[in-house]
Structure formats: C-alpha cells, structure tokens
Enzyme design. Structure first.
Site, short mmCIF file in Angstrom:
data_model
loop_
_atom_site.label_atom_id
_atom_site.label_comp_id
_atom_site.label_asym_id
_atom_site.label_seq_id
_atom_site.Cartn_x
_atom_site.Cartn_y
_atom_site.Cartn_z
N LYS A 162 0.89 -1.17 0.00
CA LYS A 162 0.00 0.00 0.00
C LYS A 162 0.92 1.21 0.00
CE LYS A 162 -4.20 1.76 2.19
NZ LYS A 162 -4.95 2.03 0.97
N1 PMP Z 1 -7.39 -2.18 -2.98
C1 PMP Z 1 -6.86 -0.96 -2.91
C2 PMP Z 1 -6.09 -0.44 -4.07
C3 PMP Z 1 -7.02 -0.18 -1.76
O1 PMP Z 1 -6.50 1.05 -1.68
C4 PMP Z 1 -7.78 -0.69 -0.68
C5 PMP Z 1 -7.98 0.14 0.55
N2 PMP Z 1 -6.95 -0.04 1.49
C6 PMP Z 1 -8.32 -1.98 -0.81
C7 PMP Z 1 -8.11 -2.70 -1.97
C8 PMP Z 1 -9.08 -2.59 0.31
O2 PMP Z 1 -8.21 -2.92 1.37
P1 PMP Z 1 -8.71 -2.98 2.86
O3 PMP Z 1 -9.92 -3.84 2.87
O4 PMP Z 1 -7.59 -3.62 3.60
O5 PMP Z 1 -9.00 -1.60 3.29
#
Ligand code: PMP
Length: 310
Positions: A162
């Site tokens: 991320k």
């Molecule tokens: N994909 C991307 C590109 C994201 O930015 C996010 C948000 N963090 C997610 C998927 C979903 O991840 P999470 O459920 O851990 O928030």
C-alpha cells in the site's frame, strides 16, 4: 469530501497540533511517491471506540515498508500503541466512525531517486469520516465503470504494497469514472481479468456463490478477508478465482469491499444493470453481518477489535 479536522497528529513520536503537522516541500516522498500508508477505521461500540483489525493493518504497513525499502524507525508495538493513543488524544463526536491514517515517508535532506540515505518519518492522523462512497451508495448501490486503465502490472509495481506510487493508477481510474458520470472504477489486470477498484476489492455473487479474485493483482485486502470469514461463518460458499468482465455483467449481485468503502453494493456496471439494480439479498446480509462485527455486536469476531478506553 472535506476533511474533518481533529486536534492532534502523532508525528515521529510526539503529538503536535493538527495545523502544525507539516513537512518540507522538498521531502523526498512528495517528489518520488515512495510512502507506505494504511487506512483503518474505529467504530463506536457499547464499550467506546474500537479499532478494527489494528494489528493486521500495522503488519501490512510494515510489509509495505519492507517491500518498498523504507526502514521504518518504529516497531509494530510502538505503531499499534501510537494509533490507540491518537484516538485517546483526540475528541470525536459520539457515535461517529473514525478513520485512521498512518504513513511512513521519506523526509527532507537528500534529492535524487536513490532514497536509502534519506531520513524516514512516520505520522498518524485520525478524523471523523462517514461512508466513503456515500450513505446512499451503501443502501442502494453505486454505478461502476470498467476502467480504460489497466491495474499496475505485477511486472513493474507491487500491488501488495500500500504504497503511494500505486495510487496514480487509482487516481486516473477514479477521475475517469467520475468524469464519465459513474461513482467508481473497476480495473482489470493486463490479461483482462478483474483486479480491483481504485481503493477496494471486488466480489460478485452467482447462484448463491460468492466469488472474488485471488490477490494476484490487488492489495491483500483486510475487508475482503473479513467478508470471506463472515461468509464462512454464515455457511455461504466462497470461490477465489479470476473473474472476467462479461461475468461481471451477468452477476446476480456485486459489491466492493474496503476499509473506507466498507461493503458497498454495485447496481450497475457499464450501463448493464446488475441483478435487480439494487443492493442484492446476500450483499445486504453480509453488510449487516459486517456492521455487527465492526460495531462489536458479534462476539464471534471480538478478536478483531482493539478498544481504546483504558
Ligand atoms: N485495494 C486498494 C487499491 C485499496 O486502496 C484498498 C484500501 N486499502 C483496498 C483494496 C481494500 O483494502 P482494505 O480492505 O484492507 O482496506
């Protein structure tokens, strides 16, 4: 969506006033986009605010640092405690959900692409933030456009990180979708299979089976994982396999998952109505179960909550 300011931000081990949490314009990350970040939510429960899956988010933050060659000066325990402290230190309106944004970034002092000699900083902010894709969207579903942008290729970027650099791709897809009159973008991978949304993972339902792609071309989403666990507890069959665009069009139901987006139903994709054009029955069931978990009403998943009261 205007940012709802709170009082303090944790910056390199100290709490500073929100308006004083500043960096130099020549901070390395601002130029070359290598910064690791997270997004978490804390929900008001009967026992006060509780952070949802704090330890998993912090682990992912440190994994992003590792992948992106960022030497985070703070260990897991320190970061977990600082996030709890960031909620204790700030005051929030009762019954609102709070978004937490930790970030590890390359600071000021060295220029040029090579970043290993640059100082690394970290910050944690927390503020009140409602439904990312709108309350209306949560209830009635949103309209989605398959993006003309391909999700960052695993040959050149690291989807499991991320890291800020990945989000130029997300931003372009999101803007394209909004400018074309949709609410969100769905990105395909370079082979044409569904990758993820601009900030969410994606599910479809066909004949009562929940289908979501493997994490080959997406973030390892914590909400996606939570939904899979909830589905298992409800006895719903889950398949993790690749999905094509045409299969999305004929799905009975579809929804996005993400910390910010929570579980947001999709009612239309590229002018094809999904199912009955509203939140599907299984989506509603999962959404209700998800909110029971995050608001602390389901003791089966109590292990996911970190309460912030002493
Ligand atoms: N994909 C991307 C590109 C994201 O930015 C996010 C948000 N963090 C997610 C998927 C979903 O991840 P999470 O459920 O851990 O928030």
């Amino acid at each position: 969506m205007a940012l709802k300011q709170s009082q303090y931000i944790w910056l390199d081990g100290e709490f500073v006033a929100w308006s004083e949490a500043k960096v130099h314009v020549l901070s390395h990350s601002l130029h070359y986009a290598n910064s690791a970040f997270e997004g978490l939510r804390a929900y008001p429960t009967d026992k006060g605010l509780a952070i949802f899956r704090l330890q998993d988010h912090t682990k992912r933050l440190l994994n992003t640092c590792k992948m992106s060659l960022l030497k985070c000066p703070y260990d897991e325990k320190t970061l977990n405690e600082a996030q709890v402290e960031a909620l204790r230190k700030n005051s929030f309106a009762p019954k609102t959900s709070v978004y937490i944004r930790p970030i590890v970034f390359v600071g000021y002092g060295v220029m040029g692409v090579y970043h290993l000699n640059s100082p690394i900083s970290a910050a944690i902010a927390a503020w009140e933030w409602g439904a990312y894709l709108g309350d209306e969207g949560l209830e009635n579903g949103i309209r989605v456009k398959i993006s003309s942008w391909t999700r960052n290729s695993v040959k050149s970027m690291m989807g499991k990180a991320k890291v800020a650099a990945n989000y130029l791709n997300s931003q372009m897809a999101k803007c394209e979708a909004i400018e074309a009159g949709y609410d969100e973008a769905l990105l395909l991978d370079s082979e044409g299979f569904v990758a993820e949304g601009s900030g969410e993972c994606f599910f479809i339902v066909r004949d009562g089976v929940l289908i979501t792609p493997p994490s080959d071309n997406s973030l390892e989403s914590i909400t996606q994982n939570t939904v899979i666990e909830i589905a298992a507890a409800l006895g719903v069959r889950v398949e993790r396999r690749r999905i094509t665009r045409d299969e999305v069009y004929i799905a009975d139901e579809a929804f996005f998952t993400g910390t910010a987006a929570e579980i947001t139903p999709v009612r239309e994709v590229d002018s094809r109505t999904i199912g009955e054009g509203k939140r599907g029955a299984l989506t509603k069931r999962l959404q209700e179960a998800y909110f029971d978990v995050v608001y602390g009403r389901d003791s089966t998943f109590a292990r996911f909550l970190t309460f912030i009261k002493d």
